[in-house]
Design a protein around this motif. Structure first.
Motif, PDB file in Angstrom:
ATOM      1  N   ILE A  82      14.817   1.700  -3.803  1.00  0.00           N
ATOM      2  CA  ILE A  82      14.090   0.725  -4.606  1.00  0.00           C
ATOM      3  C   ILE A  82      14.467  -0.691  -4.184  1.00  0.00           C
ATOM      4  O   ILE A  82      15.515  -0.917  -3.595  1.00  0.00           O
ATOM      5  N   HIS A  83      13.593  -1.629  -4.444  1.00  0.00           N
ATOM      6  CA  HIS A  83      13.735  -3.037  -4.072  1.00  0.00           C
ATOM      7  C   HIS A  83      13.637  -3.229  -2.556  1.00  0.00           C
ATOM      8  O   HIS A  83      14.087  -4.237  -2.021  1.00  0.00           O
ATOM      9  N   SER A  84      13.047  -2.269  -1.872  1.00  0.00           N
ATOM     10  CA  SER A  84      12.824  -2.410  -0.437  1.00  0.00           C
ATOM     11  C   SER A  84      11.479  -1.788  -0.092  1.00  0.00           C
ATOM     12  O   SER A  84      10.904  -1.032  -0.889  1.00  0.00           O
ATOM     13  N   ALA A  85      10.995  -2.086   1.098  1.00  0.00           N
ATOM     14  CA  ALA A  85       9.727  -1.518   1.555  1.00  0.00           C
ATOM     15  C   ALA A  85       9.844  -0.032   1.864  1.00  0.00           C
ATOM     16  O   ALA A  85       8.843   0.610   2.203  1.00  0.00           O
ATOM     17  N   ASP A  86      11.039   0.520   1.710  1.00  0.00           N
ATOM     18  CA  ASP A  86      11.235   1.961   1.905  1.00  0.00           C
ATOM     19  C   ASP A  86      11.261   2.722   0.582  1.00  0.00           C
ATOM     20  O   ASP A  86      11.584   3.921   0.552  1.00  0.00           O
ATOM     21  N   GLU A  87      10.939   2.055  -0.517  1.00  0.00           N
ATOM     22  CA  GLU A  87      10.946   2.709  -1.833  1.00  0.00           C
ATOM     23  C   GLU A  87      10.064   3.962  -1.819  1.00  0.00           C
ATOM     24  O   GLU A  87       8.943   3.945  -1.305  1.00  0.00           O
ATOM     25  N   PHE A  88      10.601   5.034  -2.396  1.00  0.00           N
ATOM     26  CA  PHE A  88       9.781   6.245  -2.466  1.00  0.00           C
ATOM     27  C   PHE A  88      10.048   7.002  -3.761  1.00  0.00           C
ATOM     28  O   PHE A  88      11.070   6.821  -4.420  1.00  0.00           O
ATOM     29  N   VAL A  89       9.088   7.866  -4.108  1.00  0.00           N
ATOM     30  CA  VAL A  89       9.209   8.763  -5.245  1.00  0.00           C
ATOM     31  C   VAL A  89       9.039  10.194  -4.750  1.00  0.00           C
ATOM     32  O   VAL A  89       8.235  10.465  -3.848  1.00  0.00           O
ATOM     33  N   CYS A  90       9.827  11.096  -5.332  1.00  0.00           N
ATOM     34  CA  CYS A  90       9.639  12.532  -5.104  1.00  0.00           C
ATOM     35  C   CYS A  90       8.582  12.980  -6.112  1.00  0.00           C
ATOM     36  O   CYS A  90       8.853  13.030  -7.318  1.00  0.00           O
ATOM     37  N   VAL A  91       7.376  13.277  -5.647  1.00  0.00           N
ATOM     38  CA  VAL A  91       6.259  13.450  -6.581  1.00  0.00           C
ATOM     39  C   VAL A  91       6.409  14.679  -7.468  1.00  0.00           C
ATOM     40  O   VAL A  91       5.843  14.719  -8.569  1.00  0.00           O
ATOM     41  N   ASP A  92       7.189  15.678  -7.042  1.00  0.00           N
ATOM     42  CA  ASP A  92       7.374  16.833  -7.920  1.00  0.00           C
ATOM     43  C   ASP A  92       8.186  16.487  -9.159  1.00  0.00           C
ATOM     44  O   ASP A  92       8.242  17.269 -10.114  1.00  0.00           O
ATOM     45  N   SER A  93       8.773  15.285  -9.167  1.00  0.00           N
ATOM     46  CA  SER A  93       9.578  14.899 -10.326  1.00  0.00           C
ATOM     47  C   SER A  93       8.736  14.358 -11.475  1.00  0.00           C
ATOM     48  O   SER A  93       9.259  14.153 -12.574  1.00  0.00           O
ATOM     49  N   ASN A 113       5.735   6.837  -0.480  1.00  0.00           N
ATOM     50  CA  ASN A 113       6.320   5.503  -0.291  1.00  0.00           C
ATOM     51  C   ASN A 113       5.319   4.469  -0.806  1.00  0.00           C
ATOM     52  O   ASN A 113       4.142   4.509  -0.454  1.00  0.00           O
ATOM     53  N   GLY A 114       5.791   3.551  -1.655  1.00  0.00           N
ATOM     54  CA  GLY A 114       4.876   2.534  -2.155  1.00  0.00           C
ATOM     55  C   GLY A 114       5.553   1.609  -3.142  1.00  0.00           C
ATOM     56  O   GLY A 114       6.552   1.978  -3.774  1.00  0.00           O
ATOM     57  N   PRO A 115       5.029   0.399  -3.308  1.00  0.00           N
ATOM     58  CA  PRO A 115       5.634  -0.556  -4.244  1.00  0.00           C
ATOM     59  C   PRO A 115       5.520  -0.093  -5.691  1.00  0.00           C
ATOM     60  O   PRO A 115       4.419   0.160  -6.181  1.00  0.00           O
ATOM     61  N   GLY A 116       6.675   0.046  -6.335  1.00  0.00           N
ATOM     62  CA  GLY A 116       6.695   0.407  -7.743  1.00  0.00           C
ATOM     63  C   GLY A 116       6.519   1.879  -8.037  1.00  0.00           C
ATOM     64  O   GLY A 116       6.545   2.279  -9.203  1.00  0.00           O
ATOM     65  N   VAL A 117       6.374   2.720  -7.023  1.00  0.00           N
ATOM     66  CA  VAL A 117       6.124   4.136  -7.299  1.00  0.00           C
ATOM     67  C   VAL A 117       7.298   4.766  -8.047  1.00  0.00           C
ATOM     68  O   VAL A 117       7.108   5.665  -8.876  1.00  0.00           O
ATOM     69  N   ALA A 118       8.513   4.277  -7.767  1.00  0.00           N
ATOM     70  CA  ALA A 118       9.690   4.757  -8.491  1.00  0.00           C
ATOM     71  C   ALA A 118      10.135   3.744  -9.534  1.00  0.00           C
ATOM     72  O   ALA A 118      10.458   4.104 -10.675  1.00  0.00           O
ATOM     73  N   ASP A 119      10.135   2.481  -9.165  1.00  0.00           N
ATOM     74  CA  ASP A 119      10.702   1.412  -9.998  1.00  0.00           C
ATOM     75  C   ASP A 119       9.643   0.390 -10.378  1.00  0.00           C
ATOM     76  O   ASP A 119       9.453  -0.578  -9.676  1.00  0.00           O
ATOM     77  N   MET A 120       8.972   0.539 -11.547  1.00  0.00           N
ATOM     78  CA  MET A 120       9.024   1.745 -12.325  1.00  0.00           C
ATOM     79  C   MET A 120       7.679   2.132 -12.899  1.00  0.00           C
ATOM     80  O   MET A 120       7.550   2.557 -14.031  1.00  0.00           O
ATOM     81  N   LYS A 121       6.647   1.967 -12.065  1.00  0.00           N
ATOM     82  CA  LYS A 121       5.336   2.453 -12.486  1.00  0.00           C
ATOM     83  C   LYS A 121       5.371   3.963 -12.659  1.00  0.00           C
ATOM     84  O   LYS A 121       4.756   4.510 -13.580  1.00  0.00           O
ATOM     85  N   GLU A 178       0.828  -1.212   0.000  1.00  0.00           N
ATOM     86  CA  GLU A 178       0.000   0.000   0.000  1.00  0.00           C
ATOM     87  C   GLU A 178       0.860   1.260   0.000  1.00  0.00           C
ATOM     88  O   GLU A 178       1.784   1.397   0.799  1.00  0.00           O
ATOM     89  N   PRO A 179       0.577   2.217  -0.908  1.00  0.00           N
ATOM     90  CA  PRO A 179       1.317   3.483  -0.884  1.00  0.00           C
ATOM     91  C   PRO A 179       0.936   4.341   0.320  1.00  0.00           C
ATOM     92  O   PRO A 179      -0.226   4.353   0.737  1.00  0.00           O
ATOM     93  N   VAL A 180       1.943   5.026   0.850  1.00  0.00           N
ATOM     94  CA  VAL A 180       1.752   5.862   2.040  1.00  0.00           C
ATOM     95  C   VAL A 180       2.527   7.166   1.850  1.00  0.00           C
ATOM     96  O   VAL A 180       3.685   7.150   1.408  1.00  0.00           O
ATOM     97  N   TRP A 181       1.911   8.275   2.204  1.00  0.00           N
ATOM     98  CA  TRP A 181       2.596   9.567   2.134  1.00  0.00           C
ATOM     99  C   TRP A 181       3.541   9.709   3.319  1.00  0.00           C
ATOM    100  O   TRP A 181       3.133   9.535   4.469  1.00  0.00           O
TER     101      TRP A 181
END
Length: 420
Positions: free
Chosen positions: A380-391, A132-140, A122-125
């Motif tokens: 990435i590849h961990s439960a700490d994966e995150f994306v910077c949404v402004d990117s 933070n969420g699965p695939g949010v960066a890598d690579m959805k 589950e994605p979490v802010w």
């Protein structure tokens, strides 16, 4: 540095198309949250099918032709040391204007490393700009960048001069073993390649990459009672431990070559001499010629230990990603992308990395490419994966400008260097 944006023949239309990307920022964030909730781990065919449907729906407005390519079955070694068949999914191929004089190949993957029973679902802010969420960066997130860059590009008259093609594979996280032939085949038809692995959180992109190979070593001995008939048995765990030591000793046998014995299994009970054990290991190598050296050394190890009485030793797997060296054409492409960044106020730097991706496959097929054009993120590849949404908007603009510069002939020196 010359401005590629200001030299576009359709500057006003291009500038307006780039600006409209900002209006789609929230939609991009909403989409990555929706997609992140769909588990598409490499071994989850139902989830991969669900992602395929979502992607085809999202890309439909671009009017591309669609081809769904069934991948060949693969092989893997299971927990019992047995070779089993692995069903692979489908590569999504989207393409438009294939007869155009300038062609770009854009690649990515629909799979993640998170199995359907993994707790990270589950994605979490984490804060206003960090999701933070699965695939949010890598690579959805990277696929969403492709989509929105192409939406902007297609709004300009320059789009008519470029044929673009997208390949989205379902097996990248397991080494692209089944999709590699498709990547190689389509790479030979393109002039430049753009791949959408995430950039680092600070925006740094990957340059040269090491090659990689994944292997499984299986040892079979003879079971026996540990008390009554210890010397009758052949201890597969002990035999494997000696092999692991020899494998590990190959590290630095060539500059920057590393061997990582990572997962081991064997035995059933302390009072039983174990008759089977296996080890999964990875190798990273800097130069293409190191592959032959490494494979020869490993085969020598296998032969030596297989020759001992009562033991069978087998090796499975191979080097699946050749090293990505930077050709003159690749360096020119990297410089052009850096210039696009300057136009948009984005600082672009490159660093070599021990990681590997589809960019390795494209480079091995002779296609100059930059392979971290996705969102900014980390862990990435961990439960700490995150994306910077402004990117999202930032990186979609960058790719849209790359496409516009390519369409207007400002990357023709890359194409000339590729064919030189």
């Amino acid at each position: 540095m010359t401005s590629l944006l200001k030299n576009l023949p359709s500057y006003d239309e291009a500038r307006a198309a780039l600006d409209r990307i900002d209006a789609r920022q929230q939609d991009m964030v909403d989409t990555v949250i929706k997609w992140s909730r769909v588990n598409s781990g490499s071994g989850n065919p139902e989830g991969l099918d669900a992602m395929e449907a979502l992607i085809l729906e999202a890309f439909a407005p671009l009017g591309a032709e669609v081809e769904l390519i069934d991948l060949k079955d693969g092989e893997a070694v299971n927990a019992k040391g047995e070779v089993v068949t692995v069903k692979n999914g489908r590569t999504i191929r989207l393409f438009k204007r294939p007869q155009a004089n300038r062609k770009v190949l854009m690649t990515g993957h629909t799979d993640t490393v998170f199995a359907k029973d993994h707790p990270f679902q589950e994605p979490v802010w984490l804060d206003d700009n960090t999701l933070n969420g699965p695939g949010v960066a890598d690579m959805k997130g990277g696929i969403i960048v492709i989509l929105n860059a192409l939406k902007a590009f297609e709004e300009t008259p320059l789009a008519e001069s470029v044929g673009w093609e997208i390949l989205l594979s379902p097996d990248e996280e397991t080494g692209s073993l089944a999709s590699a032939p498709i990547l190689a085949e389509r790479a030979k038809t393109a002039d430049i390649g753009l791949t959408y692995e995430p950039a680092l959180a600070d925006g740094t992109l990957a340059g040269a990459r090491k090659g990689s190979g994944n292997f499984t070593m299986v040892v079979r001995g003879k079971a026996a009672h540990a008390g009554r008939e210890f010397h009758v048995g052949r201890n597969a765990v002990v035999h494997l431990s000696k092999i692991i030591a020899d494998l590990s000793a190959l590290t630095d046998g060539r500059p920057e070559l590393t061997v990582n014995p990572a997962v081991i299994s064997g035995g059933v009970a302390p009072n039983v001499v174990p008759d089977m054990a296996w080890c999964r290991f990875n190798v990273r190598l800097k130069e293409p010629e190191d592959a032959k050296w490494f494979e020869a050394e490993v085969n020598t190890i296998v032969a030596r230990y297989a020759a001992e009485d009562g033991y069978d030793v087998s090796l499975h797997g191979g080097i699946n990603r050749p090293p990505k060296a930077l050709s003159d054409a690749n360096l020119k492409l990297m410089d052009a992308i850096k210039a696009c960044g300057v136009d948009l106020g984005i600082k672009i730097d490159y660093v070599p990395t021990g990681g590997c991706c589809e960019g390795n496959n494209l480079a091995a097929a002779g296609l100059p490419n930059v392979d971290t054009l996705g969102v900014r993120g980390a862990n990435i590849h961990s439960a700490d994966e995150f994306v910077c949404v402004d990117s999202f908007a930032e990186r979609a603009k960058l790719s849209a400008l790359i496409l516009l510069a390519f369409a207007s002939g400002q990357l023709d020196d890359v194409v000339k260097a590729k064919t030189a």
